[in-house]
Write an enzyme that holds these catalytic residues in place. Structure first.
Site, PDB file in Angstrom:
ATOM      1  N   GLU A  43      17.903   0.790  12.159  1.00 34.48           N
ATOM      2  CA  GLU A  43      18.018   0.477  13.580  1.00 34.48           C
ATOM      3  C   GLU A  43      17.501  -0.933  13.789  1.00 34.48           C
ATOM      4  O   GLU A  43      16.361  -1.245  13.421  1.00 34.48           O
ATOM      5  CB  GLU A  43      17.226   1.451  14.445  1.00 34.48           C
ATOM      6  CG  GLU A  43      17.388   1.150  15.939  1.00 34.48           C
ATOM      7  CD  GLU A  43      16.508   2.005  16.843  1.00 34.48           C
ATOM      8  OE1 GLU A  43      16.808   2.065  18.048  1.00 34.48           O
ATOM      9  OE2 GLU A  43      15.522   2.591  16.342  1.00 34.48           O
ATOM     10  N   ASP A 117      19.282  -6.900  23.730  1.00 34.69           N
ATOM     11  CA  ASP A 117      19.211  -7.922  24.779  1.00 34.69           C
ATOM     12  C   ASP A 117      20.625  -8.441  25.053  1.00 34.69           C
ATOM     13  O   ASP A 117      21.305  -8.899  24.133  1.00 34.69           O
ATOM     14  CB  ASP A 117      18.311  -9.062  24.318  1.00 34.69           C
ATOM     15  CG  ASP A 117      17.932 -10.009  25.451  1.00 34.69           C
ATOM     16  OD1 ASP A 117      18.752 -10.216  26.364  1.00 34.69           O
ATOM     17  OD2 ASP A 117      16.820 -10.563  25.413  1.00 34.69           O
TER      18      ASP A 117
END
Length: 210
Positions: A43, A117
């Protein structure tokens, strides 16, 4: 995800070297970081760690590696991982721009990108984790036909990612425009996912391979 700076964070992470690699000690030999050799799922951007710790608990036959650049955030992930005592979970403090330096070619079996983001300004597009520069890195470290799994609540980032992956020649296994409308049993909600969903945001999900 940014947190208040903790001057002691780096020393804390180093003191948990059995769980987190803060000095790239396992660069090029990540398999040695785990007790057992199993498929490796990573991840990129762990957040507070709910997603990857839940995955590791659910799938003991897979090794999971959480990658995070923020040492202050990583503290929270270490705390969760320590509490669960999972043999198949490890962490690394690493900038995603350096994936090709850290991993060997074709040694990763799956990549998760959760609520990255969005970098909404056009001049920052190259920083988005689904930009072609990052896709090139993922293709190198992933085995053939491995999946990149991406979730976001940001419509702009979702559309950018679809176009970026399509232009890169990736094959889409799944495109879900509202994950929580009929939520798949295998979905694990991240901290951000719970927050944004409670605010009425749709959650977008892409699963694609090279």
């Amino acid at each position: 995800m940014r947190m208040r700076n903790k001057p002691w964070a780096f020393d804390y992470l180093k003191s948990n070297a059995h769980l987190v690699d803060v000095e790239e000690n396992y660069k090029g030999r990540i398999k040695e970081f785990f007790p057992k050799e199993q498929d490796l799922h990573i991840e990129i951007g762990t957040g507070m760690g709910t997603f990857i710790t839940s995955l590791a608990a659910r799938n003991p036959n897979i090794n999971y590696l959480g990658i995070e650049i923020d040492k202050n955030v990583m503290i929270r992930v270490v705390e969760k991982a320590e509490a669960l005592k999972l043999d198949n979970l490890r962490l690394v403090l690493l900038d995603a721009n350096h994936l090709n330096d850290y991993f060997q070619v074709s040694e990763v079996d799956k990549i998760y990108l959760n609520f990255s983001d969005p970098w909404p300004k056009n001049r920052h597009a190259k920083r988005r984790l689904t930009h072609s520069t990052f896709l090139t890195s993922y293709k190198s470290i992933l085995r053939e036909d491995a999946i990149v799994e991406f979730k976001t609540d940001n419509r702009g980032l979702f559309e950018f990612s679809l176009m970026s992956m399509n232009e890169f020649g990736m094959t889409f296994q799944n495109i879900n425009l509202d994950v929580h409308a009929e939520e798949p049993e295998e979905n694990i909600r991240t901290e951000y996912e719970e927050k944004f969903s409670s605010q009425g945001h749709k959650i977008y999900w892409i699963q694609a391979s090279f």
